[in-house]
Design a protein around this motif. Structure first.
Motif: not given
Length: 70
Positions: A8-35
């Protein structure tokens, strides 16, 4: 382990807020650990994965590429 998402590149971000379902968040968390394990980088957390995943998706979406060329 091979993942589609590279380092993952370290750039200057633009802030955006989103809502994701809990299941997607759990999958993203697991993916982050695997990544983190696959790349040897410290875990960036699930929020840092969203932009690279979207970028990867758009870069490989043939329909989107066709629309952009028009």
């Amino acid at each position: 382990m091979t993942l589609k998402l590279g380092p993952i590149a370290d750039d200057k971000p633009v802030r955006v807020s989103i809502d994701v379902p809990a299941e997607v968040y759990r999958d993203l968390t697991a993916y982050a650990e695997a990544h983190a394990s696959a790349t040897g980088q410290a875990s960036q957390g699930p929020a840092k994965l969203i932009v690279p995943m979207l970028a990867q998706f758009m870069a490989t979406d043939r329909g989107f590429a066709k629309v952009r060329r028009q």
